[in-house]
Each structure stands twice: as structure tokens, then as C-alpha cells.
Design a protein around this motif. Sequence first.
Motif, PDB file in Angstrom:
ATOM      1  N   GLN A   1       0.845  -1.188   0.000  1.00  0.00           N
ATOM      2  CA  GLN A   1       0.000   0.000   0.000  1.00  0.00           C
ATOM      3  C   GLN A   1       0.886   1.246   0.000  1.00  0.00           C
ATOM      4  O   GLN A   1       1.726   1.431   0.873  1.00  0.00           O
ATOM      5  CB  GLN A   1      -0.890   0.011   1.266  1.00  0.00           C
ATOM      6  CG  GLN A   1      -1.828   1.173   1.359  1.00  0.00           C
ATOM      7  CD  GLN A   1      -3.139   0.919   0.639  1.00  0.00           C
ATOM      8  OE1 GLN A   1      -3.197   0.078  -0.262  1.00  0.00           O
ATOM      9  NE2 GLN A   1      -4.181   1.646   0.994  1.00  0.00           N
ATOM     10  N   VAL A   2       0.671   2.083  -1.008  1.00  0.00           N
ATOM     11  CA  VAL A   2       1.434   3.317  -1.094  1.00  0.00           C
ATOM     12  C   VAL A   2       0.999   4.279   0.003  1.00  0.00           C
ATOM     13  O   VAL A   2      -0.200   4.428   0.266  1.00  0.00           O
ATOM     14  CB  VAL A   2       1.229   3.970  -2.467  1.00  0.00           C
ATOM     15  CG1 VAL A   2       1.935   5.314  -2.527  1.00  0.00           C
ATOM     16  CG2 VAL A   2       1.709   3.053  -3.577  1.00  0.00           C
ATOM     17  N   GLN A   3       1.954   4.925   0.612  1.00  0.00           N
ATOM     18  CA  GLN A   3       1.652   5.957   1.607  1.00  0.00           C
ATOM     19  C   GLN A   3       2.243   7.283   1.148  1.00  0.00           C
ATOM     20  O   GLN A   3       3.397   7.330   0.698  1.00  0.00           O
ATOM     21  CB  GLN A   3       2.210   5.579   2.969  1.00  0.00           C
ATOM     22  CG  GLN A   3       1.455   4.442   3.642  1.00  0.00           C
ATOM     23  CD  GLN A   3       1.898   4.210   5.079  1.00  0.00           C
ATOM     24  OE1 GLN A   3       3.068   4.323   5.385  1.00  0.00           O
ATOM     25  NE2 GLN A   3       0.949   3.897   5.933  1.00  0.00           N
ATOM     26  N   LEU A   4       1.441   8.332   1.270  1.00  0.00           N
ATOM     27  CA  LEU A   4       1.858   9.684   0.940  1.00  0.00           C
ATOM     28  C   LEU A   4       1.773  10.522   2.210  1.00  0.00           C
ATOM     29  O   LEU A   4       0.748  10.510   2.895  1.00  0.00           O
ATOM     30  CB  LEU A   4       0.953  10.278  -0.137  1.00  0.00           C
ATOM     31  CG  LEU A   4       0.967   9.548  -1.478  1.00  0.00           C
ATOM     32  CD1 LEU A   4      -0.184  10.017  -2.366  1.00  0.00           C
ATOM     33  CD2 LEU A   4       2.297   9.753  -2.185  1.00  0.00           C
ATOM     34  N   VAL A   5       2.850  11.225   2.511  1.00  0.00           N
ATOM     35  CA  VAL A   5       2.891  12.044   3.720  1.00  0.00           C
ATOM     36  C   VAL A   5       3.257  13.470   3.334  1.00  0.00           C
ATOM     37  O   VAL A   5       4.375  13.731   2.881  1.00  0.00           O
ATOM     38  CB  VAL A   5       3.899  11.494   4.742  1.00  0.00           C
ATOM     39  CG1 VAL A   5       3.917  12.379   5.977  1.00  0.00           C
ATOM     40  CG2 VAL A   5       3.540  10.053   5.115  1.00  0.00           C
ATOM     41  N   GLU A   6       2.286  14.374   3.529  1.00  0.00           N
ATOM     42  CA  GLU A   6       2.487  15.777   3.210  1.00  0.00           C
ATOM     43  C   GLU A   6       2.886  16.549   4.457  1.00  0.00           C
ATOM     44  O   GLU A   6       2.460  16.213   5.578  1.00  0.00           O
ATOM     45  CB  GLU A   6       1.204  16.389   2.638  1.00  0.00           C
ATOM     46  CG  GLU A   6       0.700  15.723   1.373  1.00  0.00           C
ATOM     47  CD  GLU A   6      -0.308  14.618   1.619  1.00  0.00           C
ATOM     48  OE1 GLU A   6      -0.968  14.183   0.662  1.00  0.00           O
ATOM     49  OE2 GLU A   6      -0.445  14.163   2.785  1.00  0.00           O
TER      50      GLU A   6
END
Length: 115
Positions: free
Chosen positions: A1-6
Motif C-alpha cells: 500500500q502506497v503511503q503519501l505524507v504531506e
Amino acid sequence: QVQLVESGGRLVQAGGSLRLSCAASTRTFRTTAMGWFRQAPGRNRTIVAAITWSGGSTYYTDSVKGRFTISRDNAKNTVTLQMNSLKPEDTAVYYCNTDRAGWPWGQGTQVTVSS
């Protein structure tokens, strides 16, 4: 699962600058066009800027042209949005994703521009 953290959002006065950063958890990032999106209260999420996988081409929505700059570092799996001359109408939660919003959304980062 791709995780994106802004990250990088905060309260800033009109005319100020912010630099947003997004880190992706997958190496697929390096061959994927990316975008920054924003969602203001009561409004749909819309794309603000996009960049090809190589960084060779960029897109900006009209309202941010000349003020925002998108860039990426494929070695670090990060995409950045430099925002200058901020306006109150730039207030929103900012998200990164593929340019077609194909990955799960991260939590976003709140940008608030005071007048």
C-alpha cells in the motif's frame, strides 16, 4: 500500500511563502507523474500543479501560475510545492498524489493564509 505524507503547511500572512513537501513510500514514484491538489472548505478537491516523472514538464492551474513551483527529487521519492505571494484564496488542505489521483490519499497539510 502506497503511503503519501504531506508536510509544511501552516498559518502565513498574505504575500508570504511556504514550501510543501510530500514523501512517497514506493519506488514507483520515480516513474510516475505527480500532482499537488487542494481542497478548500465546502469545495471539491482540485489539482493545483503537476510534474512529469522526469521533471521535464509541469502544469499549473491558472490561479497559481507565476506564484507556485512544483519540483521533485526522485532519489528521495519527494515532490515539493514552493508557494510564493500567497493569497487568502489559497487557504486549503493540500495533498499530493499521482497526477490522476491514483494512489490512496494522505492526510494532507493545512495552509491558511490570513489577510
